[in-house]
Design a protein around this motif. Structure first.
Motif, PDB file in Angstrom:
ATOM      1  N   HIS A 154      -2.143  13.750   4.887  1.00 18.06           N
ATOM      2  CA  HIS A 154      -1.639  13.998   4.107  1.00 18.06           C
ATOM      3  C   HIS A 154      -1.608  13.494   2.382  1.00 18.06           C
TER       4      HIS A 154
ATOM      5  N   ASP B   5      -2.687   6.201  -1.848  1.00 16.24           N
ATOM      6  CA  ASP B   5      -1.584   6.820  -1.251  1.00 16.24           C
ATOM      7  C   ASP B   5      -0.890   8.405  -1.461  1.00 16.24           C
TER       8      ASP B   5
ATOM      9  N   GLU C 298       4.550  13.668   5.249  1.00 14.73           N
ATOM     10  CA  GLU C 298       4.454  12.810   6.390  1.00 14.73           C
ATOM     11  C   GLU C 298       4.911  11.374   6.229  1.00 14.73           C
ATOM     12  N   GLU C 299       5.371  11.443   4.115  1.00 17.95           N
ATOM     13  CA  GLU C 299       5.659   9.864   3.876  1.00 17.95           C
ATOM     14  C   GLU C 299       7.485  10.029   3.887  1.00 17.95           C
TER      15      GLU C 299
ATOM     16  N   GLY D 284       8.246  10.885   7.597  1.00 14.76           N
ATOM     17  CA  GLY D 284       8.300  11.164   8.451  1.00 14.76           C
ATOM     18  C   GLY D 284       7.467  10.830  10.074  1.00 14.76           C
TER      19      GLY D 284
ATOM     20  N   ASP E 166      -6.143   8.139   5.085  1.00 18.35           N
ATOM     21  CA  ASP E 166      -5.226   8.220   4.375  1.00 18.35           C
ATOM     22  C   ASP E 166      -5.326   6.295   3.826  1.00 18.35           C
ATOM     23  N   MET E 167      -5.411   6.804   2.356  1.00 21.24           N
ATOM     24  CA  MET E 167      -5.469   4.706   1.726  1.00 21.24           C
ATOM     25  C   MET E 167      -7.031   4.922   1.969  1.00 21.24           C
TER      26      MET E 167
ATOM     27  N   ASP F 266      -7.412   2.423  12.615  1.00 18.29           N
ATOM     28  CA  ASP F 266      -5.398   2.771  13.319  1.00 18.29           C
ATOM     29  C   ASP F 266      -5.821   3.177  14.751  1.00 18.29           C
TER      30      ASP F 266
ATOM     31  N   SER G 177       1.744   4.613  11.573  1.00 21.60           N
ATOM     32  CA  SER G 177       2.065   4.495   9.979  1.00 21.60           C
ATOM     33  C   SER G 177       0.911   5.753   9.260  1.00 21.60           C
TER      34      SER G 177
ATOM     35  N   ILE H 136      -7.996   3.661   6.785  1.00 22.05           N
ATOM     36  CA  ILE H 136      -7.507   2.749   5.601  1.00 22.05           C
ATOM     37  C   ILE H 136      -8.218   1.447   5.474  1.00 22.05           C
TER      38      ILE H 136
ATOM     39  N   LEU I 221      -2.533  -4.296   3.555  1.00 20.03           N
ATOM     40  CA  LEU I 221      -2.748  -2.909   2.565  1.00 20.03           C
ATOM     41  C   LEU I 221      -3.087  -3.569   0.522  1.00 20.03           C
TER      42      LEU I 221
ATOM     43  N   HIS J 291       3.174   3.107  -3.153  1.00 22.41           N
ATOM     44  CA  HIS J 291       4.547   3.336  -2.972  1.00 22.41           C
ATOM     45  C   HIS J 291       5.118   3.150  -4.753  1.00 22.41           C
TER      46      HIS J 291
HETATM   47  N1  BES Z   1      -0.723   5.538   4.196  1.00 21.61           N
HETATM   48  C1  BES Z   1       1.024   4.843   4.208  1.00 21.61           C
HETATM   49  C2  BES Z   1       0.899   3.625   5.040  1.00 21.61           C
HETATM   50  C3  BES Z   1       0.160   3.503   6.076  1.00 21.61           C
HETATM   51  C4  BES Z   1       0.722   2.562   6.392  1.00 21.61           C
HETATM   52  C5  BES Z   1      -0.644   4.377   6.530  1.00 21.61           C
HETATM   53  C6  BES Z   1      -0.359   1.658   7.618  1.00 21.61           C
HETATM   54  C7  BES Z   1      -1.177   3.343   8.164  1.00 21.61           C
HETATM   55  C8  BES Z   1      -1.296   2.658   8.126  1.00 21.61           C
HETATM   56  C9  BES Z   1       1.589   6.113   5.054  1.00 21.61           C
HETATM   57  O1  BES Z   1       1.888   7.120   4.006  1.00 21.61           O
HETATM   58  C10 BES Z   1       2.855   5.971   5.088  1.00 21.61           C
HETATM   59  O2  BES Z   1       4.120   5.389   4.011  1.00 21.61           O
HETATM   60  N2  BES Z   1       3.476   5.624   6.264  1.00 21.61           N
HETATM   61  C11 BES Z   1       4.500   5.390   6.544  1.00 21.61           C
HETATM   62  C12 BES Z   1       5.401   5.518   7.732  1.00 21.61           C
HETATM   63  C13 BES Z   1       5.619   6.612   8.080  1.00 21.61           C
HETATM   64  C14 BES Z   1       6.399   6.421   9.482  1.00 21.61           C
HETATM   65  C15 BES Z   1       6.945   6.986   6.970  1.00 21.61           C
HETATM   66  C16 BES Z   1       4.839   3.114   6.236  1.00 21.61           C
HETATM   67  O3  BES Z   1       4.001   3.173   6.428  1.00 21.61           O
HETATM   68  O4  BES Z   1       6.110   3.162   5.853  1.00 21.61           O
END
Ligand code: BES
Ligand code: ZN
Length: 461
Positions: A256, A268, A300-301, A303, A329-330, A344, A376, A393, A401, A406
């Motif tokens: 993303h 991220d 992505e962020e 949802g 991702d990351m 994951d 996630s 990741i 992490l 964020h």
């Molecule tokens: N890269 C992040 C976080 C993440 C956490 C990725 C754990 C993979 C494993 C991702 O961009 C993110 O912020 N995801 C959201 C959830 C999503 C469903 C909106 C989060 O973890 O808050």
């Protein structure tokens, strides 16, 4: 659309099945730790240039900056990515889809018009681009309507988190005549409160407890801007196999490119996006016998909206042909405790994609992968469709992490390691190429034990 539709078993995708049992000569390279990589791994690894990927991260996180779903910055990033794929010679399209994202800004006038970090609540109302400007009135915990001060009418209600639900607080504020709500946290950090199923008619933003205490001092005028954004986009770049009969497997590589508000998103996820562009450059040079698709996912962020949309648009035949999804991702954090490259998966079980990456890691002397449960990121919609999918990741030994994602600290100066980016690119790039290419046993030997290290993917039954 049935989100959990499973693909049909027309193809047999063998994990760790030997491609062939013939023993011929070997061309391979010793890697640290006694492992050894094949000539094919080296074709990819030698060409990967992490410095080029860094330039993409620079452009996305510094030239553009935060890339919130639906904003002009997200679109600029999409256009940049599209141009890069087109220059590499890929067939590329922008796939647009509808979203609903309220993008908040909160300014305090008496602090010299300073911007305060704020998240919009899920279910927040929205404003026009000018926003609403009014006096901020402390309303305590906002537990009951009777406790709201009269002067909140026509003004912005400041409410502390706690005791009753966010939705109850906001409903009370609306009844008291407030034109906007600021909820401040009662513990450290910034949250995104959810009001659902309630849909607020007025904007609702959440700030940190520290900022809440500052605003509570009183007398401040605030401006809440909460624009509704309705469109995001994926960039889809394809390359067909050299000899295509239209029936080959498909490998989906995703990352993303959007970020959360105020975060440059260097790690991220400009990192995953940049790695994807660099792998696209490296892989275009070689013959492949499967189809490869690179999908830079938007939204992505808020949802996983981009990947959900992309997967929803695949027809049954494409789903059947799908071999797997590598999601990044990351993958470039500088956080020194994050030394495990997690794969994951949606059920926490190993699958074809995690197996392939663990194997390429081992061949390259990078025994640092571990399978973990995680939904996630953009691999989840693929996994839910029964397509083997993994998100790569960096995390610490407990799966935690880095601390900067964020936040505004997720920038190149603080949160970037060229070495981590390069390692991830090498391992994931070698794994993708192993899936994509035609197995050639005489080049696929491990010179140490003369075992074949190639498996066969996407074979017809
Ligand atoms: N890269 C992040 C976080 C993440 C956490 C990725 C754990 C993979 C494993 C991702 O961009 C993110 O912020 N995801 C959201 C959830 C999503 C469903 C909106 C989060 O973890 O808050
Ligand atoms: Zn994120």
């Amino acid at each position: 659309m049935n989100k959990f539709r499973k693909r049909k078993g027309k193809f047999k995708f063998l994990s760790f099945a030997m491609a062939c049992l013939l023993a011929v000569g070997s061309i391979a390279y010793a890697a640290p730790g006694g492992a050894s990589s094949t000539a094919f791994d080296q074709k990819v690894v030698k060409r990967i240039d992490a410095q080029r990927a860094l330039e993409h991260i620079q452009y996305l996180s510094e030239q553009i900056g935060p890339r919130v779903a639906g904003t002009i910055e997200e679109l600029r990033a999409a256009e940049y990515i599209k141009d890069q794929f087109a220059k590499l010679g890929y067939q590329v399209e922008m796939q647009e889809f509808e979203i609903k994202n309220v993008v908040p800004h909160l300014y305090l006038d008496s602090g010299g018009n300073q911007e305060i970090r704020a998240n919009a609540a899920t279910g927040s109302g929205y404003t026009d681009p000018q926003g609403i400007t009014a006096t901020i009135v402390d309303c305590g915990l906002g537990q009951e309507l009777a406790a709201f001060p009269q002067k909140v009418k026509g003004n912005i209600a400041l409410i502390q988190r706690g005791m009753v639900t966010f939705a109850e607080k906001v409903k009370n504020a609306v009844e008291a005549g407030a034109v906007g709500v600021i909820i401040y946290n009662n513990v450290d950090g910034l949250i995104t409160p959810t009001l659902t199923p309630y849909e607020s008619p007025i904007p609702v933003v959440c700030i940190s407890s520290k900022d809440g205490e500052t605003v509570k001092q009183g007398g401040m005028v605030g401006t809440i801007m909460a624009e509704l954004k309705t469109q995001s986009q994926n960039i889809v770049a394809k390359r067909l196999p050299n000899k295509s009969n239209g029936k080959t497997g498909i490998v989906h590589v995703t990352a993303h490119y959007d970020s959360v508000p105020l975060a440059p998103g260097a790690n991220d996820n400009a990192s995953g996006t940049a790695a994807m562009l660099e792998l696209a450059r490296v892989l275009k040079a070689y013959p492949i016998d499967k189809e490869i698709r690179f999908i830079a996912c938007g939204a992505e962020e808020i949802g996983l909206k981009g990947s959900e949309y992309y997967v929803s648009q695949l027809n049954d035949e494409e789903i059947t042909r799908s071999i797997g999804n590598f999601n990044m991702d990351m993958i470039a954090t500088s956080y020194d405790k994050c030394n495990i490259l997690y794969a994951d998966t949606v059920d926490g079980e190993a699958n074809l994609i995690s197996d392939t990456a663990i194997a390429s890691g081992a061949r390259l002397g990078k025994d640092l992968l571990a399978v973990n449960y995680g939904r996630s990121s953009d691999h989840a919609p693929f996994g839910d469709f029964g397509i083997p999918a993994a998100c790569f990741i960096w995390g610490d030994d407990k799966g935690k992490l880095e601390p900067w994602y964020h936040t505004p600290e997720d920038n190149l100066a603080i949160n970037f390691s060229l070495a981590k980016l390069e390692t991830a690119c090498d391992v994931i790039g070698a794994a993708i190429y192993e899936v994509l290419r035609k197995p050639t046993p005489n080049l696929d030997r491990n010179p140490l034990d003369n075992q074949l290290v190639t498996r066969q993917f996407g074979k017809l039954e």
